[in-house]
Structure formats: structure tokens, C-alpha cells
Design a protein around this motif. Structure first.
Motif, mmCIF file in Angstrom:
data_model
loop_
_atom_site.group_PDB
_atom_site.id
_atom_site.type_symbol
_atom_site.label_atom_id
_atom_site.label_comp_id
_atom_site.label_asym_id
_atom_site.label_seq_id
_atom_site.Cartn_x
_atom_site.Cartn_y
_atom_site.Cartn_z
ATOM 1 N N ASN A 135 61.807 -17.008 41.593
ATOM 2 C CA ASN A 135 61.793 -16.580 40.191
ATOM 3 C C ASN A 135 60.950 -17.525 39.348
ATOM 4 O O ASN A 135 60.775 -18.699 39.670
ATOM 5 C CB ASN A 135 63.207 -16.531 39.637
ATOM 6 C CG ASN A 135 64.081 -15.566 40.390
ATOM 7 O OD1 ASN A 135 63.588 -14.631 41.008
ATOM 8 N ND2 ASN A 135 65.379 -15.784 40.372
ATOM 9 N N ALA A 136 60.453 -17.009 38.248
ATOM 10 C CA ALA A 136 59.688 -17.824 37.300
ATOM 11 C C ALA A 136 60.639 -18.790 36.605
ATOM 12 O O ALA A 136 61.828 -18.505 36.444
ATOM 13 C CB ALA A 136 59.011 -16.918 36.270
ATOM 14 N N PRO A 137 60.152 -19.963 36.191
ATOM 15 C CA PRO A 137 61.029 -20.909 35.495
ATOM 16 C C PRO A 137 61.497 -20.345 34.150
ATOM 17 O O PRO A 137 60.798 -19.543 33.517
ATOM 18 C CB PRO A 137 60.140 -22.138 35.292
ATOM 19 C CG PRO A 137 58.748 -21.640 35.417
ATOM 20 C CD PRO A 137 58.787 -20.449 36.318
ATOM 21 N N LEU A 138 62.683 -20.758 33.763
ATOM 22 C CA LEU A 138 63.226 -20.292 32.485
ATOM 23 C C LEU A 138 62.459 -20.920 31.332
ATOM 24 O O LEU A 138 62.150 -22.109 31.346
ATOM 25 C CB LEU A 138 64.699 -20.655 32.379
ATOM 26 C CG LEU A 138 65.640 -19.912 33.308
ATOM 27 C CD1 LEU A 138 67.052 -20.438 33.143
ATOM 28 C CD2 LEU A 138 65.599 -18.428 33.039
ATOM 29 N N LEU A 139 62.170 -20.112 30.333
ATOM 30 C CA LEU A 139 61.464 -20.572 29.140
ATOM 31 C C LEU A 139 62.367 -20.395 27.936
ATOM 32 O O LEU A 139 63.276 -19.563 27.945
ATOM 33 C CB LEU A 139 60.171 -19.775 28.959
ATOM 34 C CG LEU A 139 59.156 -19.887 30.094
ATOM 35 C CD1 LEU A 139 58.010 -18.930 29.862
ATOM 36 C CD2 LEU A 139 58.659 -21.307 30.231
ATOM 37 N N PRO A 140 62.126 -21.165 26.882
ATOM 38 C CA PRO A 140 62.934 -20.968 25.672
ATOM 39 C C PRO A 140 62.666 -19.595 25.067
ATOM 40 O O PRO A 140 61.603 -19.013 25.290
ATOM 41 C CB PRO A 140 62.488 -22.097 24.750
ATOM 42 C CG PRO A 140 61.174 -22.538 25.274
ATOM 43 C CD PRO A 140 61.156 -22.231 26.729
ATOM 44 N N PRO A 141 63.609 -19.064 24.299
ATOM 45 C CA PRO A 141 63.390 -17.745 23.698
ATOM 46 C C PRO A 141 62.265 -17.784 22.674
ATOM 47 O O PRO A 141 61.974 -18.815 22.068
ATOM 48 C CB PRO A 141 64.728 -17.430 23.029
ATOM 49 C CG PRO A 141 65.397 -18.736 22.859
ATOM 50 C CD PRO A 141 64.889 -19.631 23.930
ATOM 51 N N GLU A 142 61.619 -16.639 22.516
ATOM 52 C CA GLU A 142 60.536 -16.544 21.541
ATOM 53 C C GLU A 142 61.100 -16.635 20.130
ATOM 54 O O GLU A 142 62.184 -16.129 19.855
ATOM 55 C CB GLU A 142 59.801 -15.215 21.707
ATOM 56 C CG GLU A 142 59.051 -15.086 23.001
ATOM 57 C CD GLU A 142 58.319 -13.756 23.087
ATOM 58 O OE1 GLU A 142 58.137 -13.084 22.037
ATOM 59 O OE2 GLU A 142 57.954 -13.382 24.202
ATOM 60 N N VAL A 143 60.338 -17.260 19.260
ATOM 61 C CA VAL A 143 60.749 -17.389 17.870
ATOM 62 C C VAL A 143 60.310 -16.119 17.152
ATOM 63 O O VAL A 143 59.136 -15.755 17.164
ATOM 64 C CB VAL A 143 60.104 -18.628 17.213
ATOM 65 C CG1 VAL A 143 60.492 -18.729 15.757
ATOM 66 C CG2 VAL A 143 60.486 -19.872 17.970
#
Length: 170
Positions: A135-143
Motif C-alpha cells: 500500500n501507499a504510505p499514509l498522507l495527511p488529509p487535504e486542507v
């Protein structure tokens, strides 16, 4: 951050188990301390028995309460709400020579507390030893931009006059 929280929780669980396991009595230490204070305060109340299961408890200042020992209720409602006998109930329990510790709700017992903290957090390997997922690494949610006019971020200095106000002549 999550790793730090996991370590803190693991240490907290161990400390709580040690703290309660070393305590004396059937109740948790904090509840035992509360009950001891209530026992001392109950000395200023005089219970009057109705002959069955209810008491009229009179205080030194004339305040009156009705305590039902079999239903574990008091008119001050503290016993019903918290599960810990109030000072009025303790006065009635002491009238018969019983132990007030036996009238505390079982949720505050040492055994219940130890059952809650019996689960352990397992230690983990180093991050490099974790299994790899595709899986792709987790990213912060979009602002997302909120609706409406944005707030002004400029803060006034303490000696600065509010904008739009006129200074008055002296």
C-alpha cells in the motif's frame, strides 16, 4: 507519535496493576480513601430506624435524609448516583455494626479493577522488521477551504487603537 502513545499506555497499564495489587482491602485505593473521609463525616449524623428497612437520618444542623439500606438509596441521591454510600448511609450502616465497604458497588472493587487492566500490550519489533505492505504510505488529509470570508490573522499591538475608530480631541 503513535509509537510514543503505545509505549506510554503499556507503562501506564503496568503501573496501575502494580498500584492496585499492592493495596490492602477489597476496594481500589482511591475509593477506599473517599470512603474513609465519608466515615469520618458520618459521625455527625444520628439515624432513626423505622423498624424495617428505612432510616431517618438527622444532622447536627437539622438537615434530614431518608436512607433505604436494602435498596441502597438515600434522599441526597449520592449513593444511587456514585455507587458509594454517602455519609448518611454510612451512619445507618454503622448503626447495625456492618462494614460500609460491603455496600460499595462492585465496580469499585479491587478484583474488577484488576480484570479491567488484565490485558497487555505486546512489545513490538523495530520498525525496520515490520512486514512490508504494497500500500501507499499514509498522507495527511487535504486542507479544504472553508466557506465564507476568511478571518483576519493580524493581531493588534496593546497600545494600538482599534482600526476604524477615530481618536477624540482633548
Amino acid at each position: 507519535m503513535l509509537e510514543k502513545i503505545r509505549l506510554m499506555l503499556m507503562n501506564m497499564l503496568v503501573e496501575q496493576r502494580k498500584f492496585v495489587a499492592t493495596s490492602i482491602g477489597i476496594l481500589c485505593p482511591n475509593i477506599q480513601n473517599k470512603l474513609e473521609k465519608l466515615k469520618a463525616e458520618s459521625a455527625s449524623f444520628i439515624p432513626h430506624w423505622n423498624g424495617k428497612d428505612k432510616f431517618e437520618v438527622v444532622g447536627l444542623h437539622g438537615d434530614q435524609f431518608v436512607v433505604n439500606v436494602t435498596d441502597r438509596t438515600c434522599s441526597c441521591r449520592l449513593w444511587h448516583i456514585t455507587g458509594i454510600p454517602c455519609k448518611h448511609a454510612i451512619a445507618t450502616i454503622n448503626h447495625f455494626g456492618y462494614n460500609p465497604d460491603d455496600y460499595v458497588h462492585e465496580a469499585y472493587s479491587k478484583d474488577t479493577f484488576l480484570r479491567c487492566y488484565k490485558y497487555l500490550l505486546e512489545p513490538m519489533h523495530e520498525k525496520d522488521d515490520w512486514p512490508k505492505t504494497g500500500n501507499a504510505p499514509l498522507l495527511p488529509p487535504e486542507v479544504t477551504r472553508l466557506l465564507g470570508r476568511p478571518k483576519k490573522s493580524k493581531r493588534r499591538e496593546p497600545d494600538e487603537a482599534p482600526k476604524g475608530s477615530k481618536l477624540k480631541r482633548k
